[in-house]
Scaffold this active site. Structure first.
Site, PDB file in Angstrom:
ATOM      1  N   GLN A   1      37.412  39.747  33.809  1.00  0.00           N
ATOM      2  CA  GLN A   1      37.624  40.328  32.490  1.00  0.00           C
ATOM      3  C   GLN A   1      37.723  41.874  32.550  1.00  0.00           C
ATOM      4  O   GLN A   1      37.838  42.298  31.468  1.00  0.00           O
ATOM      5  CB  GLN A   1      36.303  40.070  31.763  1.00  0.00           C
ATOM      6  CG  GLN A   1      35.694  38.402  31.900  1.00  0.00           C
ATOM      7  CD  GLN A   1      34.437  38.352  31.199  1.00  0.00           C
ATOM      8  OE1 GLN A   1      34.101  38.051  29.917  1.00  0.00           O
ATOM      9  NE2 GLN A   1      33.509  38.318  32.118  1.00  0.00           N
TER      10      GLN A   1
ATOM     11  N   PHE B   1      29.492  46.914  28.698  1.00  0.00           N
ATOM     12  CA  PHE B   1      29.577  46.893  27.378  1.00  0.00           C
ATOM     13  C   PHE B   1      28.391  46.724  26.672  1.00  0.00           C
ATOM     14  O   PHE B   1      27.856  47.461  25.830  1.00  0.00           O
ATOM     15  CB  PHE B   1      30.583  45.778  26.948  1.00  0.00           C
ATOM     16  CG  PHE B   1      32.096  46.174  27.632  1.00  0.00           C
ATOM     17  CD1 PHE B   1      32.512  45.635  28.609  1.00  0.00           C
ATOM     18  CD2 PHE B   1      32.804  46.869  26.797  1.00  0.00           C
ATOM     19  CE1 PHE B   1      33.983  45.944  29.097  1.00  0.00           C
ATOM     20  CE2 PHE B   1      34.063  47.137  27.085  1.00  0.00           C
ATOM     21  CZ  PHE B   1      34.719  46.823  28.278  1.00  0.00           C
TER      22      PHE B   1
ATOM     23  N   ASN C   1      23.378  38.360  38.299  1.00  0.00           N
ATOM     24  CA  ASN C   1      23.624  39.259  37.088  1.00  0.00           C
ATOM     25  C   ASN C   1      22.152  39.762  36.762  1.00  0.00           C
ATOM     26  O   ASN C   1      21.053  39.241  37.229  1.00  0.00           O
ATOM     27  CB  ASN C   1      24.039  38.534  35.702  1.00  0.00           C
ATOM     28  CG  ASN C   1      24.531  39.075  34.746  1.00  0.00           C
ATOM     29  OD1 ASN C   1      25.637  39.994  35.108  1.00  0.00           O
ATOM     30  ND2 ASN C   1      24.281  39.097  33.800  1.00  0.00           N
TER      31      ASN C   1
ATOM     32  N   HIS D   1      41.931  39.897  30.400  1.00  0.00           N
ATOM     33  CA  HIS D   1      41.980  41.015  29.316  1.00  0.00           C
ATOM     34  C   HIS D   1      42.824  42.083  29.758  1.00  0.00           C
ATOM     35  O   HIS D   1      42.819  43.063  29.252  1.00  0.00           O
ATOM     36  CB  HIS D   1      40.436  41.411  29.133  1.00  0.00           C
ATOM     37  CG  HIS D   1      39.601  40.564  28.868  1.00  0.00           C
ATOM     38  ND1 HIS D   1      38.205  40.576  28.679  1.00  0.00           N
ATOM     39  CD2 HIS D   1      39.823  39.299  28.150  1.00  0.00           C
ATOM     40  CE1 HIS D   1      37.458  39.369  28.370  1.00  0.00           C
ATOM     41  NE2 HIS D   1      38.491  38.402  27.925  1.00  0.00           N
TER      42      HIS D   1
ATOM     43  N   ASP E   1      39.740  47.459  34.982  1.00  0.00           N
ATOM     44  CA  ASP E   1      39.682  48.619  35.661  1.00  0.00           C
ATOM     45  C   ASP E   1      40.419  48.660  37.069  1.00  0.00           C
ATOM     46  O   ASP E   1      40.680  49.727  37.823  1.00  0.00           O
ATOM     47  CB  ASP E   1      38.248  49.334  36.215  1.00  0.00           C
ATOM     48  CG  ASP E   1      37.543  47.841  36.694  1.00  0.00           C
ATOM     49  OD1 ASP E   1      36.447  47.812  36.603  1.00  0.00           O
ATOM     50  OD2 ASP E   1      38.120  47.343  37.532  1.00  0.00           O
TER      51      ASP E   1
HETATM   52  N1  APR Z   1      24.520  44.266  39.097  1.00  0.00           N
HETATM   53  C1  APR Z   1      24.687  42.996  38.220  1.00  0.00           C
HETATM   54  N2  APR Z   1      24.667  42.900  36.988  1.00  0.00           N
HETATM   55  C2  APR Z   1      24.795  44.066  36.132  1.00  0.00           C
HETATM   56  C3  APR Z   1      25.022  45.189  36.593  1.00  0.00           C
HETATM   57  C4  APR Z   1      25.054  45.398  38.246  1.00  0.00           C
HETATM   58  N3  APR Z   1      25.124  46.521  38.982  1.00  0.00           N
HETATM   59  N4  APR Z   1      25.365  46.203  35.881  1.00  0.00           N
HETATM   60  C5  APR Z   1      25.441  45.322  34.643  1.00  0.00           C
HETATM   61  N5  APR Z   1      25.162  44.344  34.924  1.00  0.00           N
HETATM   62  C6  APR Z   1      25.105  42.971  34.002  1.00  0.00           C
HETATM   63  C7  APR Z   1      24.707  43.102  32.754  1.00  0.00           C
HETATM   64  O1  APR Z   1      23.188  42.940  32.767  1.00  0.00           O
HETATM   65  C8  APR Z   1      25.353  42.349  31.776  1.00  0.00           C
HETATM   66  O2  APR Z   1      24.610  40.990  31.436  1.00  0.00           O
HETATM   67  O3  APR Z   1      26.692  42.777  33.785  1.00  0.00           O
HETATM   68  C9  APR Z   1      26.512  41.998  32.406  1.00  0.00           C
HETATM   69  C10 APR Z   1      27.905  42.894  31.710  1.00  0.00           C
HETATM   70  O4  APR Z   1      27.938  42.297  30.575  1.00  0.00           O
HETATM   71  P1  APR Z   1      28.955  42.956  29.374  1.00  0.00           P
HETATM   72  O5  APR Z   1      28.466  44.470  29.320  1.00  0.00           O
HETATM   73  O6  APR Z   1      28.917  42.024  28.219  1.00  0.00           O
HETATM   74  O7  APR Z   1      30.429  42.516  30.049  1.00  0.00           O
HETATM   75  P2  APR Z   1      31.323  41.487  30.117  1.00  0.00           P
HETATM   76  O8  APR Z   1      30.354  40.239  30.583  1.00  0.00           O
HETATM   77  O9  APR Z   1      32.484  41.830  31.122  1.00  0.00           O
HETATM   78  O10 APR Z   1      31.893  41.686  28.868  1.00  0.00           O
HETATM   79  C11 APR Z   1      33.212  40.722  28.618  1.00  0.00           C
HETATM   80  O11 APR Z   1      33.384  41.794  26.408  1.00  0.00           O
HETATM   81  O12 APR Z   1      33.746  43.551  25.221  1.00  0.00           O
HETATM   82  C12 APR Z   1      34.450  42.697  25.920  1.00  0.00           C
HETATM   83  O13 APR Z   1      36.633  42.979  26.633  1.00  0.00           O
HETATM   84  C13 APR Z   1      35.236  43.425  26.988  1.00  0.00           C
HETATM   85  O14 APR Z   1      35.725  42.000  29.096  1.00  0.00           O
HETATM   86  C14 APR Z   1      34.572  42.458  27.989  1.00  0.00           C
HETATM   87  C15 APR Z   1      33.857  41.631  27.899  1.00  0.00           C
END
Ligand code: APR
Length: 259
Positions: free
Chosen positions: A106, A39, A224, A126, A109
């Protein structure tokens, strides 16, 4: 991988080898290597769609709103034919070796289920895209079985009562499934290792859950690509790709367990 990262990887493997009740907390970053955008990374879903579209109030506000939300879902979550990647499989290996106490995710999929972890070990905070529900008569539909309906009808309606169909996901402003949230918090308090994989930890109440493990004095590993609020308190922080890091940790840990 430099010397420091090697040391951290070994420390994470040691903690994993010793643990019997591991909770893995995942976010969208665990699925990007399966082709599903997250996201908040550059190019992520919120760089292409307005998060305001994903509020419960907006979805319920008008048929215009519902048309937009369903159009967005058709271009994103209804499109993906993703497979579990190395990170999902590494977590499933922990389950196979009897040391996984639960996956708190969260993600919507369903890739943790597809990797072979049973439903009762997975806590979908979620919701998920596997089901669609009528807001009027509560009729549940399997998304896969009504996919052509969801692509044909601009605003999909219930076949039974004509009511509004809503995807089985939790919109912003909507209450999380209370029984799932409670069990997730219980497991976070009662595990012996808490691993965060692929989450920015920026959306609440989900982002609060790691704190229960922290308060219980449980070791915490964060994997992360970018920093999170938890990094300063974590025992190990590994900056890099979830697939490679998780599979290396679990492989090393299982070798130690079995040696
Ligand atoms: N390996 C490790 N980390 C990764 C990778 C990867 N291949 N790809 C992305 N990331 C990290 C990014 O740096 C980011 O910090 O994963 C994190 C994803 O963060 P978000 O996009 O904010 O997703 P998430 O934390 O799941 O968001 C939580 O927000 O929009 C709402 O409902 C939606 O469930 C979601 C919630």
């Amino acid at each position: 991988m430099d010397e420091m990262e090697h040391k951290d990887l070994n420390k994470a493997a040691e903690l994993t080898a010793k643990a019997q009740k591991i909770v893995v907390f995942t976010g969208a970053g665990v699925s990007t290597e399966s082709g599903i955008p997250d996201f908040r990374s550059p190019g992520g879903i919120w760089s292409r769609y307005d998060p305001e579209l994903f509020t419960y109030q907006y979805f319920m506000s008008s048929s215009q709103a519902r048309k937009k939300v369903w159009a967005m879902l058709r271009e994103t979550f209804l499109q993906f034919h993703a497979e579990p990647n190395a990170a999902h499989k590494a977590i499933a290996d922990l389950f196979a070796h009897g040391c996984l106490y639960g996956v708190i995710t969260q993600n919507i999929d369903g890739l943790h289920q597809e990797s072979g972890i049973p439903d009762d070990f997975i806590f979908e905070l979620h919701g998920n895209m596997r089901r669609v529900k009528c807001m009027n008569c509560d009729q549940l539909y399997e998304t896969e079985r009504i996919k052509n309906k969801l692509f044909k009808e601009e605003i999909p309606k219930c076949d039974h009562c004509g009511g509004i169909l809503k995807p089985g996901v939790v919109f912003f402003g909507e209450v999380l499934p209370i029984n799932v949230l409670e069990e997730a918090c219980y497991r976070a308090r009662n595990c012996d290792l808490f691993i965060v994989v692929g989450s920015s930890l920026r959306v609440y109440p989900a982002a609060n859950i790691p704190k229960y493990a922290l308060e219980a004095g449980t070791p915490i590993i964060v994997i992360n690509m970018t920093p999170t609020y938890l990094d300063a308190e974590a025992d190990v922080v590994l900056r890099g790709k979830a697939g490679e890091i998780m599979s290396r940790i679990v492989k090393l840990a299982l070798e130690k367990k079995l040696s």
